[in-house]
Design an enzyme around this catalytic site. Structure first.
Site, short mmCIF file in Angstrom:
data_model
loop_
_atom_site.label_atom_id
_atom_site.label_comp_id
_atom_site.label_asym_id
_atom_site.label_seq_id
_atom_site.Cartn_x
_atom_site.Cartn_y
_atom_site.Cartn_z
N PRO A 116 0.80 -1.24 0.00
CA PRO A 116 0.00 0.00 0.00
C PRO A 116 0.83 1.29 0.00
CG PRO A 116 0.06 -0.93 2.20
CD PRO A 116 0.78 -1.91 1.31
N LYS A 119 6.56 2.09 2.07
CA LYS A 119 7.98 2.30 1.74
C LYS A 119 8.14 3.31 0.60
CE LYS A 119 9.02 -2.28 3.46
NZ LYS A 119 7.61 -2.78 3.45
N ARG A 142 -5.22 -2.96 -4.44
CA ARG A 142 -4.04 -2.46 -3.71
C ARG A 142 -3.43 -1.24 -4.42
NH1 ARG A 142 -2.00 -5.81 0.35
NH2 ARG A 142 0.12 -5.10 0.00
N ASP A 164 2.13 -5.36 -13.88
CA ASP A 164 2.97 -6.46 -13.40
C ASP A 164 4.42 -6.04 -13.61
OD1 ASP A 164 4.42 -8.78 -13.10
OD2 ASP A 164 2.84 -10.04 -13.95
N CYS A 231 9.09 -9.95 4.50
CA CYS A 231 8.71 -10.05 5.91
C CYS A 231 8.63 -11.54 6.27
CB CYS A 231 7.44 -9.27 6.23
SG CYS A 231 6.03 -9.70 5.24
N1 SAM Z 1 6.29 -2.33 -0.13
C1 SAM Z 1 4.90 -2.33 0.27
C2 SAM Z 1 4.75 -1.37 1.45
O1 SAM Z 1 5.71 -1.14 2.17
O2 SAM Z 1 3.66 -0.83 1.62
C3 SAM Z 1 4.42 -3.74 0.59
C4 SAM Z 1 4.57 -4.66 -0.61
S1 SAM Z 1 3.83 -6.24 -0.38
C5 SAM Z 1 5.03 -7.06 0.54
C6 SAM Z 1 4.03 -6.93 -1.96
C7 SAM Z 1 3.14 -6.33 -3.04
O3 SAM Z 1 3.59 -6.84 -4.31
C8 SAM Z 1 1.67 -6.68 -2.97
O4 SAM Z 1 0.92 -5.49 -2.95
C9 SAM Z 1 1.40 -7.47 -4.25
O5 SAM Z 1 0.11 -7.23 -4.79
C10 SAM Z 1 2.47 -6.92 -5.16
N2 SAM Z 1 2.90 -7.78 -6.28
C11 SAM Z 1 3.02 -9.12 -6.31
N3 SAM Z 1 3.48 -9.53 -7.49
C12 SAM Z 1 3.68 -8.42 -8.24
C13 SAM Z 1 4.16 -8.19 -9.56
N4 SAM Z 1 4.51 -9.22 -10.35
N5 SAM Z 1 4.25 -6.93 -10.01
C14 SAM Z 1 3.86 -5.88 -9.22
N6 SAM Z 1 3.40 -6.04 -7.96
C15 SAM Z 1 3.31 -7.29 -7.48
#
Ligand code: SAM
Length: 291
Positions: A116, A119, A142, A164, A231
């Protein structure tokens, strides 16, 4: 409840004593923490929260990180500071990757999996709003949350892409990249959250992490630096992903722990934070592209 499969993996990786420490961390009621956002902030959040009877103290290693004793997140959400985007509720561990990436004015930075946006907005604040940040998120709901948080935190110059990250054109290149990879969340188990864990989920996460890290290394400029974080406290999502992706073209840049971080053993030059009352379990590594 700690899933049996996770417990067995922890035992295999860490042994009895450290598994017990990790599981104690899962069971602890975590202290609320927030990051002060200087982009929106109007000064000393602790003094202003004290006027509302909320006691906040600074974390040792980051002037903008605060811990709140004896108050719930809901109480903070009702404050003007929260509503105005002057503070962002964020775990201490998750403030680490942007600090280690250390974005500077004028640098091009990709936050590859951004929603969200905790970072992304921290990267923005750390560069004084002057890094050229692109934030990518593939999930539609998201992504909207990311846009909302960018707006509320005043991170106006971030380019948000709903896509993506694996589909980004390799012709793009960035000085710095944050890959805060999707993971099992094995560092963040808590009595107040449902737990989702299985070995097949772990394998799926690891496969995606490997693809994303290989992609990040293609998008990084030669001489550029990136942070890989999860995490999770499991080596299958951390050290093993690095082993599969790093080689002569990209090398680990060893990082030093900040004061007071509770650490688990991890691969040389990397950090793995142990879950405790103050911290979520978290892994991070810094990488430099040399060829
Ligand atoms: N960095 C974020 C923060 O601090 O708020 C949290 C990120 S969370 C660990 C991982 C995110 O990666 C999720 O929102 C997920 O939907 C997204 N995600 C997963 N695969 C992805 C992809 N291939 N391309 C872009 N986003 C992706």
């Amino acid at each position: 409840m700690i899933p049996r499969e996770l417990h067995d993996l922890l035992l295999k990786q860490y042994g009895d004593a450290q598994t017990a420490a990790i599981e104690e961390g899962y069971a602890a009621e975590r202290i609320v923490s927030f990051r002060y956002n200087p982009v929106r902030g109007k000064g000393d959040p602790a003094a202003r929260l004290a006027e509302r009877g909320i006691e906040a103290r600074r974390a040792k290693w980051y002037a903008d990180a605060y811990l709140v004793e004896g108050a719930r997140e809901d109480a903070l959400r009702e404050t003007e500071l929260y509503k105005n985007g002057e503070i962002y509720l964020q775990s201490l561990s998750s403030m680490l990757p942007p600090l280690y990436l250390s974005p500077a004015a004028g640098e091009t930075v990709l936050d590859m999996t951004a929603a969200p946006g905790g970072k992304t907005t921290e990267l923005y604040a750390l560069s004084g709003g002057k890094a050229l940040i692109t934030a990518c998120e593939r999930d539609g709901v998201r992504f909207e949350r990311l846009r909302y948080n960018l707006a509320r935190q005043g991170a106006g110059r971030v380019t948000a892409l709903k896509c993506d990250a694996l589909a980004l054109d390799d012709a793009f290149s960035f000085d710095k990249i944050l890959l805060d990879a999707p993971c099992t969340g094995s560092g963040t188990l808590s009595p107040c959250k449902p737990t989702r864990f299985s070995e097949s989920y772990l394998l799926r996460c690891a496969a995606l992490q490997e693809k994303l890290l290989k992609k990040a290394l293609r998008l990084l400029k030669k001489g550029g630096e990136m942070v890989y974080s999860t995490c999770s406290v499991l080596r299958q999502e951390n050290e093993e992903i690095l082993e599969k992706c790093l080689g002569s073209g990209a090398v680990l840049q060893p990082i030093e722990p900040l004061e007071g971080l509770p650490l688990l053993p991890s691969g040389a030059g990397t950090l793995c934070v142990c879950p405790t009352r103050e911290y979520e379990g978290f892994f991070l590594a810094k990488i430099k592209k040399v060829e």
